[in-house]
Design a protein around this motif. Structure first.
Motif, PDB file in Angstrom:
ATOM      1  N   LYS A  25      17.484  32.288 -11.404  1.00 39.29           N
ATOM      2  CA  LYS A  25      17.563  31.823 -12.799  1.00 39.29           C
ATOM      3  C   LYS A  25      16.259  32.082 -13.553  1.00 39.29           C
ATOM      4  O   LYS A  25      16.284  32.393 -14.752  1.00 39.29           O
ATOM      5  CB  LYS A  25      17.919  30.334 -12.828  1.00 39.29           C
ATOM      6  CG  LYS A  25      18.202  29.798 -14.220  1.00 39.29           C
ATOM      7  CD  LYS A  25      18.685  28.378 -14.193  1.00 39.29           C
ATOM      8  CE  LYS A  25      20.145  28.278 -13.795  1.00 39.29           C
ATOM      9  NZ  LYS A  25      21.048  28.844 -14.827  1.00 39.29           N
ATOM     10  N   THR A  26      15.113  31.963 -12.877  1.00 37.76           N
ATOM     11  CA  THR A  26      13.845  32.255 -13.564  1.00 37.76           C
ATOM     12  C   THR A  26      13.780  33.705 -14.017  1.00 37.76           C
ATOM     13  O   THR A  26      13.063  34.038 -14.958  1.00 37.76           O
ATOM     14  CB  THR A  26      12.628  31.962 -12.658  1.00 37.76           C
ATOM     15  OG1 THR A  26      12.667  32.809 -11.509  1.00 37.76           O
ATOM     16  CG2 THR A  26      12.592  30.510 -12.233  1.00 37.76           C
ATOM     17  N   MET A  27      14.547  34.573 -13.328  1.00 35.32           N
ATOM     18  CA  MET A  27      14.604  35.998 -13.702  1.00 35.32           C
ATOM     19  C   MET A  27      15.834  36.285 -14.554  1.00 35.32           C
ATOM     20  O   MET A  27      16.217  37.440 -14.743  1.00 35.32           O
ATOM     21  CB  MET A  27      14.605  36.867 -12.441  1.00 35.32           C
ATOM     22  CG  MET A  27      13.366  36.687 -11.581  1.00 35.32           C
ATOM     23  SD  MET A  27      13.319  37.822 -10.174  1.00 35.32           S
ATOM     24  CE  MET A  27      14.624  37.153  -9.145  1.00 35.32           C
ATOM     25  N   GLN A  28      16.510  35.208 -15.035  1.00 31.78           N
ATOM     26  CA  GLN A  28      17.655  35.291 -15.939  1.00 31.78           C
ATOM     27  C   GLN A  28      18.942  35.772 -15.257  1.00 31.78           C
ATOM     28  O   GLN A  28      19.829  36.343 -15.900  1.00 31.78           O
ATOM     29  CB  GLN A  28      17.341  36.191 -17.167  1.00 31.78           C
ATOM     30  CG  GLN A  28      15.934  36.097 -17.708  1.00 31.78           C
ATOM     31  CD  GLN A  28      15.515  34.673 -18.065  1.00 31.78           C
ATOM     32  OE1 GLN A  28      16.230  33.958 -18.735  1.00 31.78           O
ATOM     33  NE2 GLN A  28      14.335  34.272 -17.596  1.00 31.78           N
ATOM     34  N   PHE A  29      19.064  35.561 -13.943  1.00 30.14           N
ATOM     35  CA  PHE A  29      20.300  35.877 -13.226  1.00 30.14           C
ATOM     36  C   PHE A  29      20.991  34.582 -12.819  1.00 30.14           C
ATOM     37  O   PHE A  29      20.330  33.625 -12.412  1.00 30.14           O
ATOM     38  CB  PHE A  29      20.004  36.719 -11.973  1.00 30.14           C
ATOM     39  CG  PHE A  29      19.483  38.080 -12.261  1.00 30.14           C
ATOM     40  CD1 PHE A  29      20.323  39.109 -12.616  1.00 30.14           C
ATOM     41  CD2 PHE A  29      18.106  38.342 -12.186  1.00 30.14           C
ATOM     42  CE1 PHE A  29      19.824  40.386 -12.887  1.00 30.14           C
ATOM     43  CE2 PHE A  29      17.601  39.601 -12.457  1.00 30.14           C
ATOM     44  CZ  PHE A  29      18.475  40.629 -12.805  1.00 30.14           C
ATOM     45  N   ASP A  30      22.309  34.573 -12.929  1.00 35.36           N
ATOM     46  CA  ASP A  30      23.089  33.390 -12.568  1.00 35.36           C
ATOM     47  C   ASP A  30      23.836  33.635 -11.260  1.00 35.36           C
ATOM     48  O   ASP A  30      24.690  34.534 -11.182  1.00 35.36           O
ATOM     49  CB  ASP A  30      24.101  33.051 -13.675  1.00 35.36           C
ATOM     50  CG  ASP A  30      23.419  32.569 -14.943  1.00 35.36           C
ATOM     51  OD1 ASP A  30      22.458  31.779 -14.824  1.00 35.36           O
ATOM     52  OD2 ASP A  30      23.839  32.976 -16.042  1.00 35.36           O
ATOM     53  N   LEU A  31      23.523  32.832 -10.238  1.00 35.49           N
ATOM     54  CA  LEU A  31      24.246  32.870  -8.970  1.00 35.49           C
ATOM     55  C   LEU A  31      25.227  31.704  -8.921  1.00 35.49           C
ATOM     56  O   LEU A  31      25.036  30.698  -9.592  1.00 35.49           O
ATOM     57  CB  LEU A  31      23.271  32.781  -7.788  1.00 35.49           C
ATOM     58  CG  LEU A  31      22.211  33.881  -7.677  1.00 35.49           C
ATOM     59  CD1 LEU A  31      21.338  33.642  -6.441  1.00 35.49           C
ATOM     60  CD2 LEU A  31      22.854  35.263  -7.610  1.00 35.49           C
ATOM     61  N   MET A  32      26.252  31.839  -8.085  1.00 29.99           N
ATOM     62  CA  MET A  32      27.280  30.799  -8.024  1.00 29.99           C
ATOM     63  C   MET A  32      26.751  29.536  -7.348  1.00 29.99           C
ATOM     64  O   MET A  32      25.835  29.594  -6.512  1.00 29.99           O
ATOM     65  CB  MET A  32      28.519  31.314  -7.287  1.00 29.99           C
ATOM     66  CG  MET A  32      28.362  31.502  -5.801  1.00 29.99           C
ATOM     67  SD  MET A  32      29.903  32.072  -5.012  1.00 29.99           S
ATOM     68  CE  MET A  32      30.950  30.624  -5.198  1.00 29.99           C
ATOM     69  N   LYS A  33      27.342  28.416  -7.727  1.00 32.35           N
ATOM     70  CA  LYS A  33      26.987  27.130  -7.122  1.00 32.35           C
ATOM     71  C   LYS A  33      27.489  27.112  -5.682  1.00 32.35           C
ATOM     72  O   LYS A  33      28.609  27.541  -5.407  1.00 32.35           O
ATOM     73  CB  LYS A  33      27.640  25.997  -7.925  1.00 32.35           C
ATOM     74  CG  LYS A  33      27.173  24.614  -7.545  1.00 32.35           C
ATOM     75  CD  LYS A  33      27.763  23.589  -8.519  1.00 32.35           C
ATOM     76  CE  LYS A  33      27.213  22.196  -8.253  1.00 32.35           C
ATOM     77  NZ  LYS A  33      27.730  21.217  -9.247  1.00 32.35           N
ATOM     78  N   ASN A  34      26.659  26.599  -4.767  1.00 32.38           N
ATOM     79  CA  ASN A  34      27.025  26.657  -3.345  1.00 32.38           C
ATOM     80  C   ASN A  34      27.326  25.278  -2.751  1.00 32.38           C
ATOM     81  O   ASN A  34      27.971  25.195  -1.705  1.00 32.38           O
ATOM     82  CB  ASN A  34      25.922  27.334  -2.540  1.00 32.38           C
ATOM     83  CG  ASN A  34      26.454  28.093  -1.343  1.00 32.38           C
ATOM     84  OD1 ASN A  34      27.631  28.441  -1.280  1.00 32.38           O
ATOM     85  ND2 ASN A  34      25.597  28.350  -0.373  1.00 32.38           N
ATOM     86  N   PHE A  35      26.857  24.203  -3.401  1.00 35.39           N
ATOM     87  CA  PHE A  35      27.111  22.844  -2.908  1.00 35.39           C
ATOM     88  C   PHE A  35      27.424  21.932  -4.078  1.00 35.39           C
ATOM     89  O   PHE A  35      26.844  22.078  -5.146  1.00 35.39           O
ATOM     90  CB  PHE A  35      25.890  22.298  -2.148  1.00 35.39           C
ATOM     91  CG  PHE A  35      25.685  22.949  -0.810  1.00 35.39           C
ATOM     92  CD1 PHE A  35      26.244  22.410   0.334  1.00 35.39           C
ATOM     93  CD2 PHE A  35      24.939  24.117  -0.701  1.00 35.39           C
ATOM     94  CE1 PHE A  35      26.058  23.026   1.571  1.00 35.39           C
ATOM     95  CE2 PHE A  35      24.753  24.736   0.526  1.00 35.39           C
ATOM     96  CZ  PHE A  35      25.317  24.189   1.659  1.00 35.39           C
ATOM     97  N   ASN A  36      28.322  20.997  -3.828  1.00 42.18           N
ATOM     98  CA  ASN A  36      28.721  20.075  -4.895  1.00 42.18           C
ATOM     99  C   ASN A  36      28.904  18.670  -4.312  1.00 42.18           C
ATOM    100  O   ASN A  36      30.007  18.147  -4.234  1.00 42.18           O
ATOM    101  CB  ASN A  36      30.020  20.556  -5.562  1.00 42.18           C
ATOM    102  CG  ASN A  36      30.386  19.725  -6.784  1.00 42.18           C
ATOM    103  OD1 ASN A  36      29.520  19.126  -7.415  1.00 42.18           O
ATOM    104  ND2 ASN A  36      31.660  19.689  -7.112  1.00 42.18           N
TER     105      ASN A  36
END
Length: 438
Positions: free
Chosen positions: A216-227
């Motif tokens: 995210k600091t590099m402006q990329f969005d990865l999927m959520k892995n834990f909820n």
């Protein structure tokens, strides 16, 4: 590469093979793509089988041959398991599956496809990304957005807190008990197992937070892995919240192709069971992981069976008793107890050790509960309480904002407290993320 430099050829080989096969599949009519998909699967699973599972099969084959009194023995390989092999292999396979299904265009830029497989924040332990989510982001021009940088750093800070303040500290107790279980009581083993449930959650979700935050600091969005998986009210719900990128991978590429829930009820339960047995084996070449998968498979199948039965039992009448047993204060602790019981087999080194620990838990209550006191209790239990409070707030959407507050003073103060806590109570020696070994 640090340990065995030539191992970079494993990544290079699979990247080259899947890159060209992806283009080949896209240029082939859908009804004729299957052979290219099978070549991709064979290449990826073949590498996984050799490095991760060959010696496991060799060992079990030799036990069988010995039992049959045959002198032949399958040779063992002296190889090192590459870090994160299962993760980047599954990410590469999802690319091939999606092209085969027509959901994704083949990536023509070789460097960008290589980046998809080797994107460093999530290379060694996920989240296991899908090409639809991440590939297009590598083509987009990125501009620095201060809020994204701040959000990413906060997520990294929270992940680091979970890892070094909670996971690595409670691991000291877990290791002391599990590595010397013969001399510990059932009460100590229960506590160590509960601590391991907390350890593995904070260890793995901590890594995921750091990976997602770094991206995210590099402006990329990865999927959520834990909820918040330990707030789940059943095993099925637990797996919709735990290691989401892997559970959805198995859902999309194994469970649904097996027929999913669009089959007869017995076959449906069997499909669920198969997925969890494979999931257990994915985690490691050891019978303990297979038993762990078996336990989850059994309880998931039971979960679905009970849900089916409940439709008929409750039809027209919603009894007070059923309402009571479905209350979160009942279902959440029961589910946590089942998950923690299964973790015993995940943590133990051998099947014999697993069953010995279970036996002591049910029979041996002589001896002390704690082997560590003082700072260990203060730091560990306070940090676990902070974790529980945050997850409770998020689970029940209580409107208290700290790191995400609109007021700069609150944000800075919260971040400062976390940093101080990490420096004071963090464990920084001999630390390694558990899931790196998979």
């Amino acid at each position: 590469m640090f340990f065995v430099p030539i191992y970079i050829l494993i990544l290079a080989g699979t990247i080259v093979i899947d890159y060209f096969l992806g283009i080949k599949m896209e240029n082939t009519p859908k009804e004729h793509r299957k052979k290219w998909l099978w070549i991709s699967i064979a290449a990826n699973v073949g590498i996984l089988a050799v490095f991760k599972y060959y010696n496991f099969f060799a060992e079990n084959a030799n036990v069988l041959l010995s039992g049959l009194h045959l002198s032949f023995a399958v040779p063992y390989l002296t190889i090192l398991l590459p870090v994160g092999l299962s993760f980047h292999t599954f990410q590469a396979m999802s690319y091939s599956f999606e092209i085969y299904r027509g959901n994704q265009k083949a990536e023509r830029h070789f460097g960008i496809y290589a980046l998809y497989v080797m994107f460093y924040p999530q290379l060694v332990a996920g989240p296991i990304e899908r090409p639809q989510n991440i590939l297009h982001q590598f083509h987009e021009k990125k501009t620095l957005i201060p809020k994204h940088v701040y959000d990413g750093l906060c997520l990294m800070l929270w992940g680091l807190f979970k890892k070094v303040v909670i996971a690595d500290r409670v691991s000291e107790y877990v290791d002391a008990v599990y590595n010397n279980y013969e001399n510990h009581s059932g009460a100590s083993l229960i506590l160590a197992s509960v601590f391991f449930a907390i350890q593995i959650y904070c260890d793995f979700s901590g890594y995921s937070d750091i990976a997602i935050g770094t991206a995210k600091t590099m402006q990329f969005d990865l999927m959520k892995n834990f909820n918040r998986p330990y707030f789940a009210r059943g095993i099925s719900q637990f797996w919709s919240r735990w290691h989401i990128s892997l559970s959805t991978w198995f859902r999309d590429y194994l469970y649904i192709p097996l027929g999913g829930n669009k089959v007869s009820r017995p076959r449906w339960y069997l499909n669920v069971f198969i997925v969890f047995m494979v999931s257990g084996f994915w985690h490691g070449a050891n019978w303990t992981y297979i038993i762990w998968g078996f336990i989850h498979g059994v309880f998931n199948s039971l979960d679905h069976f009970v849900a089916d039965v409940k439709k008929y039992v409750t039809k027209g009448v919603k009894t007070a008793f059923l309402k009571m047993i479905e209350h979160p204060l009942i279902t959440i602790p029961i589910n946590f107890a089942i998950v923690t019981f299964a973790w015993i087999f995940f943590r133990a080194h051998t099947v014999e050790q697993s069953f010995a620990i279970v036996r002591k838990i049910f029979t041996d209550y002589n001896g002390k509960l704690f082997t560590k006191t003082g700072d260990f209790l203060i730091y560990s239990l306070t940090a676990i309480l902070i974790l529980f409070a945050k997850e409770f707030k998020d689970e029940y959407q209580i409107n208290i904002k700290l790191l995400s507050s609109e007021r700069p003073f609150v944000k800075v103060a919260t971040a400062s407290v976390l940093v101080i806590w990490i420096l004071m109570a963090g464990v920084f020696h001999n630390t390694q993320f558990i899931y790196f070994q998979f």
